[in-house]
Design a protein around this motif. Sequence first.
Motif, PDB file in Angstrom:
ATOM      1  N   ALA A 139      -5.630   0.452   7.517  1.00  0.00           N
ATOM      2  CA  ALA A 139      -5.763  -1.008   7.889  1.00  0.00           C
ATOM      3  C   ALA A 139      -4.003  -1.953   6.900  1.00  0.00           C
ATOM      4  O   ALA A 139      -3.453  -1.957   7.639  1.00  0.00           O
ATOM      5  CB  ALA A 139      -7.002  -1.574   8.198  1.00  0.00           C
ATOM      6  N   ASN A 140      -4.249  -1.107   5.439  1.00  0.00           N
ATOM      7  CA  ASN A 140      -3.729  -1.803   5.099  1.00  0.00           C
ATOM      8  C   ASN A 140      -2.235  -1.202   5.063  1.00  0.00           C
ATOM      9  O   ASN A 140      -1.527  -1.932   5.262  1.00  0.00           O
ATOM     10  CB  ASN A 140      -4.433  -1.472   4.032  1.00  0.00           C
ATOM     11  CG  ASN A 140      -3.194  -1.847   2.007  1.00  0.00           C
ATOM     12  OD1 ASN A 140      -3.557  -3.813   2.211  1.00  0.00           O
ATOM     13  ND2 ASN A 140      -1.959  -1.335   2.158  1.00  0.00           N
ATOM     14  N   SER A 141      -2.201   0.077   5.112  1.00  0.00           N
ATOM     15  CA  SER A 141      -1.075   1.151   5.372  1.00  0.00           C
ATOM     16  C   SER A 141      -0.135   0.638   6.247  1.00  0.00           C
ATOM     17  O   SER A 141       0.846   0.565   6.485  1.00  0.00           O
ATOM     18  CB  SER A 141      -1.036   2.212   5.208  1.00  0.00           C
ATOM     19  OG  SER A 141      -1.890   2.744   6.380  1.00  0.00           O
ATOM     20  N   GLU A 142      -0.669  -0.057   7.313  1.00  0.00           N
ATOM     21  CA  GLU A 142      -0.503  -0.238   8.915  1.00  0.00           C
ATOM     22  C   GLU A 142      -0.070  -1.770   8.821  1.00  0.00           C
ATOM     23  O   GLU A 142       0.173  -2.819   9.590  1.00  0.00           O
ATOM     24  CB  GLU A 142      -1.000   0.609  10.096  1.00  0.00           C
ATOM     25  CG  GLU A 142      -1.387   1.528  10.957  1.00  0.00           C
ATOM     26  CD  GLU A 142      -0.533   2.188  11.018  1.00  0.00           C
ATOM     27  OE1 GLU A 142       0.675   1.616  11.359  1.00  0.00           O
ATOM     28  OE2 GLU A 142      -0.530   3.891  11.218  1.00  0.00           O
ATOM     29  N   LYS A 143       0.070  -2.550   7.710  1.00  0.00           N
ATOM     30  CA  LYS A 143      -0.265  -3.790   7.581  1.00  0.00           C
ATOM     31  C   LYS A 143      -0.654  -5.064   8.869  1.00  0.00           C
ATOM     32  O   LYS A 143      -0.366  -6.059   9.543  1.00  0.00           O
ATOM     33  CB  LYS A 143       1.449  -3.860   8.272  1.00  0.00           C
ATOM     34  CG  LYS A 143       2.362  -3.429   6.737  1.00  0.00           C
ATOM     35  CD  LYS A 143       4.023  -4.140   5.890  1.00  0.00           C
ATOM     36  CE  LYS A 143       4.638  -3.473   5.337  1.00  0.00           C
ATOM     37  NZ  LYS A 143       4.123  -1.719   4.838  1.00  0.00           N
ATOM     38  N   LEU A 144      -1.657  -4.470   8.800  1.00  0.00           N
ATOM     39  CA  LEU A 144      -3.051  -4.691   9.449  1.00  0.00           C
ATOM     40  C   LEU A 144      -3.512  -5.504   9.075  1.00  0.00           C
ATOM     41  O   LEU A 144      -3.503  -7.306   9.478  1.00  0.00           O
ATOM     42  CB  LEU A 144      -4.018  -4.375  10.228  1.00  0.00           C
ATOM     43  CG  LEU A 144      -3.325  -2.869  11.349  1.00  0.00           C
ATOM     44  CD1 LEU A 144      -4.152  -2.176  12.057  1.00  0.00           C
ATOM     45  CD2 LEU A 144      -2.394  -3.898  12.830  1.00  0.00           C
ATOM     46  N   LEU A 145      -4.119  -5.656   8.039  1.00  0.00           N
ATOM     47  CA  LEU A 145      -5.354  -5.619   7.064  1.00  0.00           C
ATOM     48  C   LEU A 145      -4.533  -6.028   5.273  1.00  0.00           C
ATOM     49  O   LEU A 145      -4.658  -5.044   4.584  1.00  0.00           O
ATOM     50  CB  LEU A 145      -6.492  -6.330   7.174  1.00  0.00           C
ATOM     51  CG  LEU A 145      -7.205  -6.490   8.386  1.00  0.00           C
ATOM     52  CD1 LEU A 145      -8.739  -5.257   7.896  1.00  0.00           C
ATOM     53  CD2 LEU A 145      -7.299  -7.947   7.582  1.00  0.00           C
ATOM     54  N   LEU A 146      -3.881  -7.160   4.879  1.00  0.00           N
ATOM     55  CA  LEU A 146      -3.404  -7.219   3.996  1.00  0.00           C
ATOM     56  C   LEU A 146      -4.122  -8.272   2.259  1.00  0.00           C
ATOM     57  O   LEU A 146      -4.742  -9.402   3.222  1.00  0.00           O
ATOM     58  CB  LEU A 146      -1.810  -7.948   3.824  1.00  0.00           C
ATOM     59  CG  LEU A 146      -1.422  -7.001   4.491  1.00  0.00           C
ATOM     60  CD1 LEU A 146       0.439  -7.619   4.855  1.00  0.00           C
ATOM     61  CD2 LEU A 146      -1.399  -5.750   4.344  1.00  0.00           C
ATOM     62  N   GLY A 147      -3.653  -8.235   1.240  1.00  0.00           N
ATOM     63  CA  GLY A 147      -4.988  -8.959   0.805  1.00  0.00           C
ATOM     64  C   GLY A 147      -3.322  -9.477   0.742  1.00  0.00           C
ATOM     65  O   GLY A 147      -2.389 -10.059   0.818  1.00  0.00           O
ATOM     66  N   ASN A 148      -3.928 -10.913  -1.264  1.00  0.00           N
ATOM     67  CA  ASN A 148      -3.287 -12.018  -0.813  1.00  0.00           C
ATOM     68  C   ASN A 148      -2.625 -11.936  -2.006  1.00  0.00           C
ATOM     69  O   ASN A 148      -2.117 -10.547  -2.603  1.00  0.00           O
ATOM     70  CB  ASN A 148      -4.355 -13.120  -1.423  1.00  0.00           C
ATOM     71  CG  ASN A 148      -5.077 -12.403  -3.054  1.00  0.00           C
ATOM     72  OD1 ASN A 148      -4.929 -11.934  -3.389  1.00  0.00           O
ATOM     73  ND2 ASN A 148      -6.136 -13.847  -2.992  1.00  0.00           N
ATOM     74  N   GLU A 149      -1.451 -12.916  -2.736  1.00  0.00           N
ATOM     75  CA  GLU A 149      -0.637 -12.630  -3.562  1.00  0.00           C
ATOM     76  C   GLU A 149      -0.659 -12.096  -4.605  1.00  0.00           C
ATOM     77  O   GLU A 149      -0.249 -11.900  -5.758  1.00  0.00           O
ATOM     78  CB  GLU A 149       0.828 -13.927  -3.821  1.00  0.00           C
ATOM     79  CG  GLU A 149      -0.668 -14.895  -3.945  1.00  0.00           C
ATOM     80  CD  GLU A 149      -1.426 -15.849  -2.756  1.00  0.00           C
ATOM     81  OE1 GLU A 149      -1.300 -17.206  -3.073  1.00  0.00           O
ATOM     82  OE2 GLU A 149      -1.101 -15.432  -1.757  1.00  0.00           O
TER      83      GLU A 149
END
Length: 252
Positions: free
Chosen positions: A210-220
């Motif tokens: 999900a992170n690699s597909e930019k569906l769910l990302l963390g914060n800054e």
Amino acid sequence: MPAKDITISGTFTKKSSGGGGGGSISSSYKPPIVTPVQESADKQDNNIDTEENSEKKYEKDYIVELFSFSDVSENDWFYNSVKFVTQNNLMNGISDTEFAPQDELTRAMFVTVLYRMDKEPEVIPKKEFSDVNSDDYYANAVQWAASNKIVTGISDTEFAPDKKITREQMAAVVYRYAIYKGLSVKSNDELLYKDIEDISDFALNAVKWANSEKLLLGNENGFFYPQKTSSRAEAATLFMRLYECDILKYAN
């Protein structure tokens, strides 16, 4: 040409039902009668096209976009996401005027939205979980998701529909949904979040994907917050990204 009265009317309807807000509201608006000033015959002949265009202009002026949640403004980071899910009938407001973007999302609500995104395929009624009844608004959604191994219960007999869904659980469900759609979910990307140790084993590959597909990302600040419960705004953003990204383009 004699002067004539023009009556313009329009019907504005906003709907909201089941799984995130119920009920519907509709209202009709009738602008006042418009009576053009009487003109000379020559001038009227020259203005025929203008008069017709004026009528069309009135028609166009009263076609407005009905998106008016009092708790969602154009300056909010989730504005486009909320607009997307409501206009595509994926999510509803909790009332006719409120979306409640910061409210937490339940497991039942999340699965229901995914079911709607998949065009609500027909299911064969079956008692999968003791805490999901056939007359619950999410019954078909849970049945569909469980039958296709998209979701699992918190035990063999319980689904916990009212339990709030976490970020890592959302990743896991969407990950399994991608598998159900026949997609490759392999990801060689490394997670660099500071709280990677907080990600449960069952969700690790799902979060990577999900992170690699930019569906769910963390914060800054470099945190993913896998155990944090998801807000309705965050879920809306995930669904919009899922709908718009390439991973579903070649799905079954």
